[in-house]
Design a protein around this motif. Sequence first.
Motif, short mmCIF file in Angstrom:
data_model
loop_
_atom_site.label_atom_id
_atom_site.label_comp_id
_atom_site.label_asym_id
_atom_site.label_seq_id
_atom_site.Cartn_x
_atom_site.Cartn_y
_atom_site.Cartn_z
N PRO A 14 30.32 -43.42 -33.90
CA PRO A 14 29.43 -44.46 -33.35
C PRO A 14 28.49 -44.99 -34.43
O PRO A 14 28.03 -44.24 -35.29
N ILE A 15 28.21 -46.27 -34.39
CA ILE A 15 27.29 -46.87 -35.36
C ILE A 15 25.90 -46.32 -35.12
O ILE A 15 25.38 -46.36 -34.01
N THR A 16 25.29 -45.78 -36.19
CA THR A 16 23.91 -45.30 -36.10
C THR A 16 22.98 -46.14 -36.95
O THR A 16 21.81 -46.26 -36.66
N THR A 17 23.51 -46.71 -38.04
CA THR A 17 22.71 -47.58 -38.89
C THR A 17 23.59 -48.68 -39.44
O THR A 17 24.76 -48.48 -39.71
N LEU A 18 23.01 -49.84 -39.61
CA LEU A 18 23.67 -50.96 -40.28
C LEU A 18 22.55 -51.80 -40.86
O LEU A 18 21.92 -52.57 -40.15
N PHE A 19 22.25 -51.58 -42.13
CA PHE A 19 21.13 -52.27 -42.76
C PHE A 19 21.60 -53.06 -43.96
O PHE A 19 22.35 -52.54 -44.77
N PRO A 20 21.11 -54.27 -44.17
CA PRO A 20 20.39 -55.03 -43.14
C PRO A 20 21.38 -55.57 -42.12
O PRO A 20 22.51 -55.90 -42.45
N VAL A 21 20.96 -55.64 -40.87
CA VAL A 21 21.83 -56.17 -39.83
C VAL A 21 21.88 -57.69 -39.98
O VAL A 21 20.85 -58.35 -39.97
N PRO A 22 23.09 -58.25 -40.15
CA PRO A 22 23.18 -59.72 -40.26
C PRO A 22 22.72 -60.37 -38.97
O PRO A 22 22.97 -59.86 -37.88
N GLU A 23 22.03 -61.50 -39.10
CA GLU A 23 21.56 -62.22 -37.92
C GLU A 23 22.72 -62.94 -37.26
O GLU A 23 23.56 -63.53 -37.92
N ALA A 24 22.76 -62.88 -35.94
CA ALA A 24 23.76 -63.60 -35.16
C ALA A 24 23.03 -64.29 -34.02
O ALA A 24 22.41 -63.64 -33.19
N ASN A 25 23.08 -65.60 -34.02
CA ASN A 25 22.37 -66.36 -33.00
C ASN A 25 23.29 -66.78 -31.86
O ASN A 25 23.23 -67.91 -31.40
N ASP A 26 24.13 -65.88 -31.43
CA ASP A 26 25.02 -66.18 -30.32
C ASP A 26 25.32 -64.88 -29.57
O ASP A 26 24.84 -63.82 -29.94
N GLN A 27 26.10 -64.99 -28.53
CA GLN A 27 26.43 -63.82 -27.71
C GLN A 27 27.83 -63.30 -28.01
O GLN A 27 28.38 -62.51 -27.26
N GLU A 28 28.43 -63.72 -29.13
CA GLU A 28 29.78 -63.31 -29.49
C GLU A 28 29.79 -61.90 -30.07
O GLU A 28 28.79 -61.41 -30.56
N ASN A 29 30.96 -61.26 -30.00
CA ASN A 29 31.15 -59.99 -30.69
C ASN A 29 31.39 -60.28 -32.16
O ASN A 29 32.00 -61.27 -32.52
N HIS A 30 30.91 -59.40 -33.04
CA HIS A 30 31.05 -59.60 -34.48
C HIS A 30 31.62 -58.35 -35.12
O HIS A 30 31.33 -57.23 -34.69
N VAL A 31 32.44 -58.53 -36.15
CA VAL A 31 32.98 -57.42 -36.93
C VAL A 31 32.34 -57.50 -38.31
O VAL A 31 32.40 -58.53 -38.97
N TYR A 32 31.68 -56.42 -38.76
CA TYR A 32 31.04 -56.37 -40.06
C TYR A 32 31.85 -55.45 -40.96
O TYR A 32 32.17 -54.33 -40.58
N VAL A 33 32.20 -55.90 -42.15
CA VAL A 33 33.02 -55.13 -43.07
C VAL A 33 32.25 -54.93 -44.36
O VAL A 33 31.76 -55.88 -44.95
N SER A 34 32.12 -53.68 -44.81
CA SER A 34 31.49 -53.36 -46.08
C SER A 34 32.58 -52.88 -47.01
O SER A 34 33.12 -51.79 -46.84
N VAL A 35 32.95 -53.70 -47.99
CA VAL A 35 34.03 -53.35 -48.92
C VAL A 35 33.41 -52.80 -50.20
O VAL A 35 32.49 -53.37 -50.74
N GLY A 36 33.95 -51.70 -50.68
CA GLY A 36 33.47 -51.12 -51.93
C GLY A 36 32.17 -50.36 -51.77
O GLY A 36 31.47 -50.10 -52.73
N HIS A 37 31.84 -49.98 -50.55
CA HIS A 37 30.61 -49.24 -50.30
C HIS A 37 30.82 -47.79 -50.69
O HIS A 37 31.80 -47.17 -50.33
N GLN A 38 29.91 -47.24 -51.45
CA GLN A 38 30.05 -45.87 -51.94
C GLN A 38 29.05 -44.98 -51.24
O GLN A 38 27.87 -45.26 -51.22
N GLN A 39 29.54 -43.90 -50.62
CA GLN A 39 28.66 -42.98 -49.92
C GLN A 39 28.94 -41.55 -50.36
O GLN A 39 30.09 -41.15 -50.49
N MET A 40 27.95 -40.79 -50.53
CA MET A 40 27.97 -39.34 -50.71
C MET A 40 28.91 -38.86 -51.82
O MET A 40 28.48 -38.54 -52.87
N MET A 41 30.20 -38.79 -51.56
CA MET A 41 31.14 -38.19 -52.51
C MET A 41 31.43 -39.19 -53.62
O MET A 41 32.04 -40.22 -53.38
N THR A 42 30.99 -38.90 -54.81
CA THR A 42 31.17 -39.84 -55.91
C THR A 42 32.22 -39.37 -56.93
O THR A 42 32.57 -40.11 -57.82
#
Length: 115
Positions: free
Chosen positions: A82-110
């Motif tokens: 489940p999504i617990t954080t998404l920073f910064p959250v992109p602004e969406a000025n509508d009631q549509e569903n949105h898919v956010y993709v982070s490509v090349g994001h590096q976490q923890m294991m380097t």
Amino acid sequence: MQEDEIVDKMIATKKLATYGLKEGGTETQQINPDLQKSQTLTDQQILQLARKGRQIEAYFGCPQDIEWCLVEDTFYIVQSRPITTLFPVPEANDQENHVYVSVGHQQMMTDPMKH
């Protein structure tokens, strides 16, 4: 908006790429300047990934933070939670569903895992 439609793209400048080595470990190389602002995924791959994300969200019944990798045009899902954080959250000025993709994001294991 149709379900299988890309409505906006933001392509980041990519200066370095890290490649896996057959003997283990990785190698970092500079990306050719002509390719630094090229699109990483094709439009077809973006739509395929969005469909997979919607299927996973439907299965779990809530928005998901999904980690994936792409190998030879096949997507592999390596984690979903489940999504617990998404920073910064992109602004969406509508009631549509949105898919956010982070490509090349590096976490923890380097460092690469060796077997």
